[in-house]
Design a protein around this motif. Sequence first.
Motif, short mmCIF file in Angstrom:
data_model
loop_
_atom_site.label_atom_id
_atom_site.label_comp_id
_atom_site.label_asym_id
_atom_site.label_seq_id
_atom_site.Cartn_x
_atom_site.Cartn_y
_atom_site.Cartn_z
N VAL A 104 -31.73 -0.85 -16.23
CA VAL A 104 -30.37 -0.23 -15.36
C VAL A 104 -30.51 -1.17 -14.19
CG1 VAL A 104 -30.81 1.90 -16.57
CG2 VAL A 104 -32.34 1.49 -14.32
N ARG A 105 -31.54 -1.71 -13.80
CA ARG A 105 -30.75 -3.13 -12.97
C ARG A 105 -30.02 -4.12 -13.11
NH1 ARG A 105 -30.88 -7.42 -11.82
NH2 ARG A 105 -31.48 -8.68 -13.81
N SER A 106 -30.29 -4.36 -14.19
CA SER A 106 -29.58 -5.40 -15.18
C SER A 106 -28.57 -5.11 -15.53
CB SER A 106 -30.16 -6.11 -16.71
OG SER A 106 -29.26 -6.45 -17.93
N ALA A 107 -28.38 -3.45 -16.08
CA ALA A 107 -26.99 -3.18 -16.04
C ALA A 107 -26.07 -2.84 -15.00
CB ALA A 107 -26.88 -1.25 -16.73
N ILE A 108 -26.52 -3.21 -13.84
CA ILE A 108 -25.59 -2.87 -12.57
C ILE A 108 -24.87 -4.07 -12.92
CG2 ILE A 108 -27.70 -2.62 -10.70
CD1 ILE A 108 -24.68 -0.20 -11.65
N SER A 109 -25.90 -5.02 -12.38
CA SER A 109 -25.67 -6.19 -11.95
C SER A 109 -24.77 -6.40 -13.07
CB SER A 109 -27.85 -7.27 -12.43
OG SER A 109 -26.77 -8.42 -12.02
N ARG A 110 -25.05 -7.26 -14.03
CA ARG A 110 -23.78 -6.80 -15.26
C ARG A 110 -22.90 -6.02 -15.00
NH1 ARG A 110 -25.51 -5.94 -20.58
NH2 ARG A 110 -27.50 -5.18 -19.84
N ALA A 111 -22.84 -5.05 -14.77
CA ALA A 111 -21.41 -4.15 -13.99
C ALA A 111 -20.55 -4.69 -13.07
CB ALA A 111 -21.79 -3.24 -13.94
N THR A 112 -21.53 -5.73 -11.98
CA THR A 112 -21.00 -5.38 -10.73
C THR A 112 -20.16 -7.19 -11.45
OG1 THR A 112 -22.99 -4.71 -9.85
CG2 THR A 112 -21.52 -6.00 -8.20
N THR A 113 -20.50 -7.39 -11.72
CA THR A 113 -20.46 -9.08 -11.76
C THR A 113 -18.50 -9.17 -12.87
OG1 THR A 113 -22.35 -10.42 -11.89
CG2 THR A 113 -20.60 -11.69 -13.01
N ALA A 114 -19.40 -7.94 -14.12
CA ALA A 114 -18.53 -7.56 -14.92
C ALA A 114 -16.50 -7.20 -14.27
CB ALA A 114 -18.63 -6.28 -15.66
N LEU A 115 -17.39 -6.36 -12.72
CA LEU A 115 -16.02 -5.84 -12.17
C LEU A 115 -14.85 -7.22 -11.15
CD1 LEU A 115 -14.33 -3.46 -11.77
CD2 LEU A 115 -17.19 -2.96 -9.38
N LEU A 116 -16.32 -8.12 -9.97
CA LEU A 116 -15.46 -8.84 -9.57
C LEU A 116 -14.86 -10.20 -10.06
CD1 LEU A 116 -18.64 -8.57 -6.86
CD2 LEU A 116 -16.15 -7.83 -6.59
N ASP A 117 -15.64 -10.19 -11.43
CA ASP A 117 -15.11 -11.50 -12.29
C ASP A 117 -13.82 -10.67 -13.44
OD1 ASP A 117 -16.51 -12.95 -10.68
OD2 ASP A 117 -17.93 -13.46 -12.25
N ALA A 118 -13.58 -9.98 -13.47
CA ALA A 118 -13.09 -9.25 -14.96
C ALA A 118 -13.31 -9.81 -16.32
CB ALA A 118 -11.20 -9.64 -14.14
N ASP A 119 -14.59 -9.60 -16.59
CA ASP A 119 -15.32 -10.70 -17.41
C ASP A 119 -15.37 -9.22 -19.06
OD1 ASP A 119 -17.40 -11.51 -19.06
OD2 ASP A 119 -18.60 -12.19 -17.18
N LEU A 120 -14.22 -9.38 -19.11
CA LEU A 120 -14.73 -7.87 -20.49
C LEU A 120 -15.90 -8.64 -21.39
CD1 LEU A 120 -12.95 -5.86 -22.33
CD2 LEU A 120 -11.83 -7.11 -23.11
N PRO A 121 -15.89 -9.41 -22.05
CA PRO A 121 -17.96 -9.57 -22.93
C PRO A 121 -18.57 -9.02 -22.27
CG PRO A 121 -16.10 -11.76 -22.89
CD PRO A 121 -15.20 -10.81 -21.64
N LEU A 122 -19.10 -9.76 -20.71
CA LEU A 122 -19.93 -8.53 -20.36
C LEU A 122 -19.91 -7.25 -19.70
CD1 LEU A 122 -22.70 -9.56 -18.69
CD2 LEU A 122 -20.94 -10.02 -16.90
N ALA A 123 -18.52 -6.79 -19.31
CA ALA A 123 -18.68 -4.97 -19.15
C ALA A 123 -18.87 -4.15 -20.48
CB ALA A 123 -17.01 -4.88 -18.66
N GLU A 124 -18.98 -4.93 -22.27
CA GLU A 124 -18.38 -4.55 -22.99
C GLU A 124 -20.51 -4.33 -23.15
OE1 GLU A 124 -16.55 -3.12 -25.20
OE2 GLU A 124 -14.29 -4.21 -24.78
N SER A 125 -21.25 -5.71 -22.76
CA SER A 125 -22.67 -5.69 -22.83
C SER A 125 -23.39 -4.80 -22.20
CB SER A 125 -22.65 -7.33 -22.77
OG SER A 125 -23.02 -7.35 -21.13
N VAL A 126 -22.97 -4.17 -21.47
CA VAL A 126 -23.38 -3.03 -20.83
C VAL A 126 -23.15 -1.79 -21.16
CG1 VAL A 126 -22.45 -1.90 -18.66
CG2 VAL A 126 -22.53 -3.89 -18.23
N ILE A 127 -22.09 -1.55 -21.33
CA ILE A 127 -21.57 -0.26 -22.33
C ILE A 127 -22.57 -0.38 -23.65
CG2 ILE A 127 -19.82 0.91 -23.45
CD1 ILE A 127 -17.87 -0.67 -21.06
N SER A 128 -22.27 -0.69 -24.63
CA SER A 128 -23.04 -1.28 -26.06
C SER A 128 -25.11 -0.60 -25.63
CB SER A 128 -22.28 -2.22 -26.65
OG SER A 128 -23.16 -3.66 -25.91
#
Lengths: 214, 214
Positions: free
Chosen positions: A23-47
């Motif tokens: 869940v640390r990795s998840a919030i880290s990727r989610a934050t980056t996805a949010l700041l960078d509008a990085d869709l694949p990263l956002a999808e990785s958190v979700i899946s």
Amino acid sequence: MRDAYHEELDSLTGKLVEMTRLVRSAISRATTALLDADLPLAESVISRDEEVNALFAEIETSIFDLMARQQPVAVDLRMVITALRMGTDLERMGDLAVHVAKVARLRHPDSAIPPEIRSTILEMGQIAETLVTKAGSCVASRDVDAAMELDEDDDAMDRLHRRLFRNILAKDWQHGVEPAIDITLIGRYYERYADHAVRVARDVVYLVTGARPS
Amino acid sequence: MRDAYHEELDSLTGKLVEMTRLVRSAISRATTALLDADLPLAESVISRDEEVNALFAEIETSIFDLMARQQPVAVDLRMVITALRMGTDLERMGDLAVHVAKVARLRHPDSAIPPEIRSTILEMGQIAETLVTKAGSCVASRDVDAAMELDEDDDAMDRLHRRLFRNILAKDWQHGVEPAIDITLIGRYYERYADHAVRVARDVVYLVTGARPS
């Protein structure tokens, strides 16, 4: 040498620590996805939240087996009960990271975060990561003093959360209602994430001392 | 005649049902406080949350005693474990009612809710009350079919939650950012309240069948 029973209890601790890692990795990727509008990263958190849920299901099953077969008492009983609670909190933290990622996905290819808010969101993400990492260390070490320290980081999160509202409500806010709603929800997700991390640490105190921290 | 052990388990059920009663009253008063900008009512929700917390603390203590002394197995073991989880969910529902009441208090003597949103908030409050009341009945009756029905009410809550966002994001929204933030948070509180009520009902299914509802 430890017997099978105590090895099972240890393995429970190991799985909880692994959950904190996921869940640390998840919030880290989610934050980056949010700041960078990085869709694949956002999808990785979700899946990949499925991994967190599966690990929690494993923990639940082990706890049930343990309780039915071994009828633990005293600190061992506290271990299985707190493990169940910690697992519940960590599973929820995974969900909250998913919520953050979903906002990123919803607004893609735009970023949900206007420039003047970016640093606050970044800091909230960093504190979230710090909190869950510390919580994981406490679960592994059963260090009560370290567990009590999480409250300070949580205070820092609350300050950032208030700063976020001040930003949205500032007279010069020019992004309108929709980004304000996104940011309100995102702020709430980080604040809740931090709160659950603090609960995990408090459960370590309870596990070791048998008393709830005040 | 039931023995002391089973009387303790029954008393646990009674306390959980009492918790559902307290948190139903809390969300009911919080909704009214919000719609009527009723400060004393809002204060009552905030101050009386202590009763919910005290009752949960009692439940936790009973569970611990029970587990240490009686080492329950099978359905009795599921009872104590689910009681702990239900209590955690219900305690959180009390907190969420407090959050709603605090928005009412913060905006007093104004109402946080613009006229065009009132009916949606009223309905969200009503569904929240329906959900927790049904959850309480399920805890008392252990009726699995009734427990499964809560999902429908929860769908209704989700629809209202989406309607709320449509209202805030409508082109003719003229209340600016601050009320939009309040309503975003309030909507989230009701949605989470409902979600916890559904979890309580799902735990009834688990208690009775030993399997999680899908």
